[in-house]
Design an enzyme around this catalytic site. Structure first.
Site, PDB file in Angstrom:
ATOM      1  N   ARG A  90      -3.817  -2.859  -0.311  1.00  0.00           N
ATOM      2  CA  ARG A  90      -2.882  -2.183  -1.200  1.00  0.00           C
ATOM      3  C   ARG A  90      -2.689  -0.739  -0.734  1.00  0.00           C
ATOM      4  NH1 ARG A  90      -1.269  -6.349  -2.329  1.00  0.00           N
ATOM      5  NH2 ARG A  90      -1.023  -7.370  -4.353  1.00  0.00           N
TER       6      ARG A  90
ATOM      7  N   HIS B 250       4.842  -5.049   4.082  1.00  0.00           N
ATOM      8  CA  HIS B 250       4.056  -5.912   3.162  1.00  0.00           C
ATOM      9  C   HIS B 250       4.366  -7.383   3.484  1.00  0.00           C
ATOM     10  CE1 HIS B 250       1.953  -5.832  -1.014  1.00  0.00           C
ATOM     11  NE2 HIS B 250       1.627  -6.937  -0.355  1.00  0.00           N
TER      12      HIS B 250
ATOM     13  N   ASP C  38       0.253  -2.457   6.566  1.00  0.00           N
ATOM     14  CA  ASP C  38       1.176  -3.442   5.997  1.00  0.00           C
ATOM     15  C   ASP C  38       1.574  -3.038   4.588  1.00  0.00           C
ATOM     16  OD1 ASP C  38       2.561  -6.022   6.059  1.00  0.00           O
ATOM     17  OD2 ASP C  38       1.121  -6.619   4.507  1.00  0.00           O
TER      18      ASP C  38
ATOM     19  N   GLU D 229       5.336   2.207  -1.544  1.00  0.00           N
ATOM     20  CA  GLU D 229       6.106   1.362  -0.609  1.00  0.00           C
ATOM     21  C   GLU D 229       7.385   0.818  -1.237  1.00  0.00           C
ATOM     22  OE1 GLU D 229       3.014  -1.566   0.113  1.00  0.00           O
ATOM     23  OE2 GLU D 229       4.035  -3.039  -1.129  1.00  0.00           O
TER      24      GLU D 229
ATOM     25  N   ASP E 189     -19.361  -4.610   0.673  1.00  0.00           N
ATOM     26  CA  ASP E 189     -18.763  -5.208  -0.523  1.00  0.00           C
ATOM     27  C   ASP E 189     -19.708  -4.943  -1.681  1.00  0.00           C
ATOM     28  OD1 ASP E 189     -17.813  -7.184  -2.534  1.00  0.00           O
ATOM     29  OD2 ASP E 189     -16.636  -7.987  -0.880  1.00  0.00           O
TER      30      ASP E 189
HETATM   31  P1  NAD Z   1     -10.902 -11.507  -3.052  1.00  0.00           P
HETATM   32  O1  NAD Z   1     -10.940 -11.273  -4.521  1.00  0.00           O
HETATM   33  O2  NAD Z   1     -11.230 -12.849  -2.530  1.00  0.00           O
HETATM   34  O3  NAD Z   1     -11.866 -10.458  -2.339  1.00  0.00           O
HETATM   35  C1  NAD Z   1     -11.947  -9.123  -2.690  1.00  0.00           C
HETATM   36  C2  NAD Z   1     -13.356  -8.639  -2.381  1.00  0.00           C
HETATM   37  O4  NAD Z   1     -13.397  -7.241  -2.634  1.00  0.00           O
HETATM   38  C3  NAD Z   1     -14.433  -9.295  -3.267  1.00  0.00           C
HETATM   39  O5  NAD Z   1     -15.456  -9.817  -2.441  1.00  0.00           O
HETATM   40  C4  NAD Z   1     -14.936  -8.140  -4.130  1.00  0.00           C
HETATM   41  O6  NAD Z   1     -16.331  -8.265  -4.439  1.00  0.00           O
HETATM   42  C5  NAD Z   1     -14.659  -6.958  -3.238  1.00  0.00           C
HETATM   43  N1  NAD Z   1     -14.540  -5.667  -3.917  1.00  0.00           N
HETATM   44  C6  NAD Z   1     -13.927  -5.397  -5.070  1.00  0.00           C
HETATM   45  N2  NAD Z   1     -13.992  -4.083  -5.316  1.00  0.00           N
HETATM   46  C7  NAD Z   1     -14.661  -3.522  -4.292  1.00  0.00           C
HETATM   47  C8  NAD Z   1     -15.030  -2.188  -3.968  1.00  0.00           C
HETATM   48  N3  NAD Z   1     -14.701  -1.162  -4.762  1.00  0.00           N
HETATM   49  N4  NAD Z   1     -15.716  -1.972  -2.824  1.00  0.00           N
HETATM   50  C9  NAD Z   1     -16.045  -3.003  -2.017  1.00  0.00           C
HETATM   51  N5  NAD Z   1     -15.711  -4.288  -2.274  1.00  0.00           N
HETATM   52  C10 NAD Z   1     -15.031  -4.539  -3.396  1.00  0.00           C
HETATM   53  O7  NAD Z   1      -9.452 -11.039  -2.599  1.00  0.00           O
HETATM   54  P2  NAD Z   1      -8.703 -11.420  -1.240  1.00  0.00           P
HETATM   55  O8  NAD Z   1      -7.966 -12.682  -1.417  1.00  0.00           O
HETATM   56  O9  NAD Z   1      -9.638 -11.271  -0.109  1.00  0.00           O
HETATM   57  O10 NAD Z   1      -7.595 -10.260  -1.213  1.00  0.00           O
HETATM   58  C11 NAD Z   1      -7.954  -8.897  -1.107  1.00  0.00           C
HETATM   59  C12 NAD Z   1      -6.742  -8.044  -1.416  1.00  0.00           C
HETATM   60  O11 NAD Z   1      -5.773  -8.219  -0.402  1.00  0.00           O
HETATM   61  C13 NAD Z   1      -5.982  -8.461  -2.692  1.00  0.00           C
HETATM   62  O12 NAD Z   1      -6.578  -7.922  -3.847  1.00  0.00           O
HETATM   63  C14 NAD Z   1      -4.613  -7.906  -2.445  1.00  0.00           C
HETATM   64  O13 NAD Z   1      -4.547  -6.587  -2.937  1.00  0.00           O
HETATM   65  C15 NAD Z   1      -4.499  -7.877  -0.931  1.00  0.00           C
HETATM   66  N6  NAD Z   1      -3.504  -8.834  -0.421  1.00  0.00           N
HETATM   67  C16 NAD Z   1      -2.537  -8.378   0.403  1.00  0.00           C
HETATM   68  C17 NAD Z   1      -1.601  -9.252   0.932  1.00  0.00           C
HETATM   69  C18 NAD Z   1      -0.527  -8.786   1.884  1.00  0.00           C
HETATM   70  O14 NAD Z   1       0.442  -9.520   2.114  1.00  0.00           O
HETATM   71  N7  NAD Z   1      -0.652  -7.623   2.483  1.00  0.00           N
HETATM   72  C19 NAD Z   1      -1.648 -10.595   0.580  1.00  0.00           C
HETATM   73  C20 NAD Z   1      -2.662 -11.042  -0.250  1.00  0.00           C
HETATM   74  C21 NAD Z   1      -3.599 -10.137  -0.750  1.00  0.00           C
HETATM   75  C1  COI Z   2      -0.568 -10.617  -2.738  1.00  0.00           C
HETATM   76  O1  COI Z   2      -0.582 -11.864  -2.690  1.00  0.00           O
HETATM   77  O2  COI Z   2      -1.292  -9.974  -3.512  1.00  0.00           O
HETATM   78  C2  COI Z   2       0.347  -9.872  -1.865  1.00  0.00           C
HETATM   79  O3  COI Z   2       0.109  -8.730  -1.616  1.00  0.00           O
HETATM   80  C3  COI Z   2       1.556 -10.564  -1.349  1.00  0.00           C
HETATM   81  C4  COI Z   2       2.838  -9.956  -1.847  1.00  0.00           C
HETATM   82  C5  COI Z   2       3.970 -10.925  -1.703  1.00  0.00           C
HETATM   83  C6  COI Z   2       2.794  -9.452  -3.266  1.00  0.00           C
END
Ligand code: NAD
Ligand code: COI
Length: 334
Positions: free
Chosen positions: A235, A297, A259, A264, A175
Site C-alpha cells: 500500500r 497498482h 506498484d 495514487e 512479521d
Molecule cells: P496477508 O494477510 O496474508 O499477510 C499480511 C502479513 O502481514 C501477515 O502475516 C501479518 O501478520 C503481517 N503484518 C501485519 N501487520 C504487520 C506489521 N505491522 N509488521 C509486520 N508484519 C505485519 O496479506 P497478503 O495477501 O500477503 O497481502 C499483503 C498486502 O498486499 C495486502 O494487505 C494488500 O495491502 C497488498 N496487496 C497489494 C496488491 C497489489 O496489486 N499491489 C494485491 C493484493 C494485495
Molecule cells: C488488493 O487486492 O488488495 C489490491 O491491492 C488489488 C487492487 C485491485 C485493489
C-alpha cells in the site's frame, strides 16, 4: 436473488458471464462505475453488492445502500483499508474480501521489479531510445548477491520468499506473527531495525493500518544500508514519499520499485501522455527518475487473479444472502 456489481471492467466480463451461467438462480446487474453516494442507487432491488476500487468507500455511499435494504458487501480484492470499519458496523454491513486470489501475481511482479532495478533496465531502455547500444556504465547486480528483507510473511510475502530463494537470494524476514515454515527456516529477525541493517533490498507485504502509515520514513531509511533498494507492492501510504525522495537524492536509496503510491488515486487509472503532466508533484518527481520504476497498482492484474476475484467474491456474496457464513468474512471489530 439479485447481486449488483460495481467497477466491472471489460476484462472481467468473461469470468462474470461464466459465473452467471453456473448460477442461473442469481440475477446479476453491473456497472463500470465505482461505488459512490451517486452510483449506490443503481443497486436498488438487489440483495447484495460486489465491488472493487482503490478509492475510499464513503459513509454516504454505505448509507444509500442501507436505505435500499442491502447489508452484504463482497469486495473482489484483498485489502480492506479503504473502508472505515466503524461505518460498516454502525450501519450493520457484513463484508467479505478475497484473501487469496493469486499471491503469485503480486509476488512475481515484486521480484520482477527487483530484477529490473538490479539489471538497470530503465537506464538501458533510455540508452536504447537514444540509439546507444553500449554496456557501460549500466553494470548490474545479481540476485544471488542480495540479501532481501521481506516485511510481512503472509500469503504474498511467503511466495516472494520462495521465488527469491530460487534465484539464490539470502532472505531475512519480519512479521508480527511468525509463520511456522519461515520460522523453521530461521529467516525471522527480531526487529525491523535488524532487517534494515542486513537488507540490500527491502520489500513490503503488510496491510496498511493507522499504526504503520509511513513506516518507511526518514528514520527507517537512515537505518537501512547505503544503496538500498525499496520495493512496495502493498500500500502506498506505507512509505513517506518525501523521505523516499530525500533518500534517492542523497544516494542512500539506490532505487525503488513502486506498484503503489501515497495519493495514487490522483494519478493512476488515467492517461497523462507524459510524466511531465502528472498532477501530483511528488509522483511526478519519482516518475522522472531512471532508478525508480512505477507501475499503476497492477501487480494483481493477471488472468488467473481476475478470474478468481470474480468467482470468489460472487460466491461469497451469494452465500451471505443465503444466510451462510463464508470463511472470508472480514472481522470489522478489530
Ligand atoms: P496477508 O494477510 O496474508 O499477510 C499480511 C502479513 O502481514 C501477515 O502475516 C501479518 O501478520 C503481517 N503484518 C501485519 N501487520 C504487520 C506489521 N505491522 N509488521 C509486520 N508484519 C505485519 O496479506 P497478503 O495477501 O500477503 O497481502 C499483503 C498486502 O498486499 C495486502 O494487505 C494488500 O495491502 C497488498 N496487496 C497489494 C496488491 C497489489 O496489486 N499491489 C494485491 C493484493 C494485495
Ligand atoms: C488488493 O487486492 O488488495 C489490491 O491491492 C488489488 C487492487 C485491485 C485493489
Amino acid at each position: 436473488m439479485k447481486i449488483f456489481a460495481y467497477g466491472i471492467r471489460k476484462d472481467e466480463e468473461p469470468s462474470l458471464k461464466k459465473w452467471e451461467q453456473a448460477n442461473p438462480s442469481v440475477e446479476v446487474g453491473f456497472t463500470e462505475y465505482t461505488l459512490t453516494a451517486d452510483s449506490a442507487r443503481l443497486a436498488e432491488g438487489s440483495d447484495g453488492v460486489v465491488t472493487l476500487q482503490t478509492s475510499p468507500y464513503t459513509r454516504e455511499a454505505l448509507e444509500v445502500l442501507k436505505s435500499l435494504g442491502i447489508h452484504y458487501i463482497s469486495i473482489r480484492n484483498v485489502g480492506v483499508d479503504n473502508f472505515e470499519f466503524k461505518d460498516l458496523n454502525d450501519l450493520g454491513f457484513t463484508l467479505t474480501n478475497v484473501p487469496v486470489y493469486s499471491p503469485n501475481a503480486i509476488a512475481e511482479h515484486t521480484v520482477l521489479l527487483m530484477g529490473r532495478l538490479l539489471r538497470r533496465v530503465p537506464e538501458f531502455d533510455d540508452k536504447f531510445d537514444h540509439g546507444d547500444f553500449t554496456w557501460a556504465p549500466t553494470i548490474g547486480k545479481e540476485y544471488r548477491e542480495q540479501t532481501v528483507g521481506v516485511i510481512g510473511t503472509g500469503h504474498i510475502g511467503r511466495v516472494v520468499i520462495k521465488i527469491l530463494q530460487g534465484f539464490g537470494c539470502k532472505v531475512v524476514a519480519y512479521d508480527v506473527y511468525h509463520n511456522d515454515d519461515i520460522e523453521q527456516q530461521g529467516l525471522y529477525v527480531d526487529s525491523l531495525e535488524e532487517l534494515y541493517k542486513q537488507a540490500d533490498i527491502v520489500t513490503l507485504h503488510v496491510p496498511l493500518f493507522d499504526s504503520n502509515k509511513y513506516m518507511i520514513n526518514d528514520k527507517a531509511i537512515s537505518q537501512m544500508k547505503d544503496g538500498v533498494y525499496i520495493i512496495n507492492c502493498a500500500r502506498g501510504e506505507l512509505i513517506d514519499t518525501d523521505a523516499l525522495i530525500k533518500g534517492l537524492d542523497s544516494g542512500k536509496v539506490a532505487g525503488a520499485g513502486l506498484d503503489v503510491l501515497d495519493d495514487e488515486n490522483s494519478v493512476f487509472g488515467k492517461v497523462w501522455s507524459s510524466p511531465d503532466n502528472i498532477p501530483n508533484e511528488k509522483i511526478r518527481n519519482l516518475a522522472h527518475r531512471l532508478n525508480v520504476i512505477i507501475t499503476p497498482h497492477s501487480a494483481f492484474y493477471t488472468e488467473t487473479a481476475i478470474h478468481n476475484m470474480i468467482t470468489t467474491s460472487f460466491d461469497s456474496n451469494k452465500a451471505l444472502i443465503e444466510g451462510l457464513k463464508p470463511n472470508n468474512i472480514v472481522d470489522t471489530t478489530k
